[in-house]
Motif scaffolding. Structure first.
Motif, PDB file in Angstrom:
ATOM      1  N   TRP A 138      -6.005  -9.054  12.258  1.00 49.26           N
ATOM      2  CA  TRP A 138      -6.610  -9.264  13.508  1.00 49.26           C
ATOM      3  C   TRP A 138      -7.795  -8.184  13.844  1.00 49.26           C
ATOM      4  N   TYR A 139      -7.500  -6.757  13.716  1.00 48.08           N
ATOM      5  CA  TYR A 139      -8.437  -5.924  13.748  1.00 48.08           C
ATOM      6  C   TYR A 139      -9.601  -6.107  12.825  1.00 48.08           C
ATOM      7  N   GLU A 140      -9.356  -6.165  11.483  1.00 47.56           N
ATOM      8  CA  GLU A 140     -10.337  -6.509  10.415  1.00 47.56           C
ATOM      9  C   GLU A 140     -11.200  -7.558  10.942  1.00 47.56           C
TER      10      GLU A 140
ATOM     11  N   LYS B  83     -17.505  -5.442  14.665  1.00 46.00           N
ATOM     12  CA  LYS B  83     -17.850  -3.993  15.154  1.00 46.00           C
ATOM     13  C   LYS B  83     -19.058  -3.510  15.010  1.00 46.00           C
TER      14      LYS B  83
ATOM     15  N   ASN C  13     -15.013   0.674  21.841  1.00 48.03           N
ATOM     16  CA  ASN C  13     -14.202  -0.349  22.554  1.00 48.03           C
ATOM     17  C   ASN C  13     -15.033  -1.137  23.300  1.00 48.03           C
TER      18      ASN C  13
ATOM     19  N   THR D 121      -0.278   1.007  16.297  1.00 47.89           N
ATOM     20  CA  THR D 121      -1.607   0.693  15.939  1.00 47.89           C
ATOM     21  C   THR D 121      -1.265  -0.131  14.797  1.00 47.89           C
TER      22      THR D 121
ATOM     23  N   GLN E 170      -3.629  -7.020  21.629  1.00 50.36           N
ATOM     24  CA  GLN E 170      -4.877  -7.565  21.260  1.00 50.36           C
ATOM     25  C   GLN E 170      -5.693  -7.765  22.334  1.00 50.36           C
TER      26      GLN E 170
ATOM     27  N   PRO F 127      -8.743  -5.995  23.966  1.00 51.73           N
ATOM     28  CA  PRO F 127      -9.646  -4.798  24.093  1.00 51.73           C
ATOM     29  C   PRO F 127     -10.264  -4.691  25.271  1.00 51.73           C
TER      30      PRO F 127
ATOM     31  N   LEU G 114      -3.977  -2.020  11.885  1.00 50.70           N
ATOM     32  CA  LEU G 114      -5.081  -2.299  11.445  1.00 50.70           C
ATOM     33  C   LEU G 114      -5.016  -3.658  10.656  1.00 50.70           C
TER      34      LEU G 114
ATOM     35  N   PHE H  13      -3.873  -2.914  20.399  1.00 47.91           N
ATOM     36  CA  PHE H  13      -3.752  -3.388  19.073  1.00 47.91           C
ATOM     37  C   PHE H  13      -2.514  -4.129  19.310  1.00 47.91           C
TER      38      PHE H  13
END
Length: 160
Positions: free
Chosen positions: A32-34, A38, A149, A27, A101, A103, A29, A98
């Motif tokens: 990319w995730y930020e 969302k 997700n 995982t 990348q 989802p 965070l 993650f």
């Protein structure tokens, strides 16, 4: 603690810790995730480690309870197989979401993860109501994670 519990509890604890550690190291965070869009109801970051720690503890206890309550070795072997498959699917989701990348791929895989939890609950309930009840929060959490997700896919056109 009765000596008959030492080995199953030790194995279940090591397995849960292994799955949690592997999933945690996969995982990321980071940026990319930020940068992902969302939904407004996305839980705060601090909720995830608390929820997953609780869930892994419950899963480990459920696994031991089901394994010990299984009426024969074939059924106890099936319990081990179901929990091992679920651990694999749990880590695979983190890898797809993650590390790769993706989802969208992770959501497809999450349906298998969800089904594996439902199958564990149904199978274990045949001889251990306690195990089935201990697995229920896991199913609820993965349902929430699946909804999150899906929302990430919808809110990020690259995956939709």
């Amino acid at each position: 603690m009765n000596r008959n519990w030492i080995l199953p509890v030790s194995i279940a604890s090591v397995a849960a810790l292994g799955v949690a550690t592997l999933g945690g190291t996969i995982t990321d965070l980071g940026p990319w995730y930020e940068a992902l869009n969302k939904p407004d109801w996305n839980p705060p970051r601090a909720v995830f480690p608390i929820a997953w720690t609780t869930i892994f503890a419950l899963v480990a206890v459920a696994g031991v309870a089901a394994w010990r309550a299984a009426p024969n070795s074939r059924m106890s072997d099936t319990v081990i197989g179901l929990f091992a498959l679920n651990g694999f699917l749990n880590v695979l989701w983190s890898l797809l979401f993650f590390r790769l990348q993706r989802p969208d791929w992770a959501f497809a895989e999450l349906t298998l993860l969800w089904l594996s939890i439902a199958l564990m609950i149904a199978y274990c309930n045949r001889f251990s109501r306690l195990a089935a009840l201990l697995l229920a929060p896991y199913l609820v959490w993965v349902t929430v994670a699946g909804t999150l997700n899906w929302q990430i896919i919808k809110l990020n056109p690259a995956f939709g």
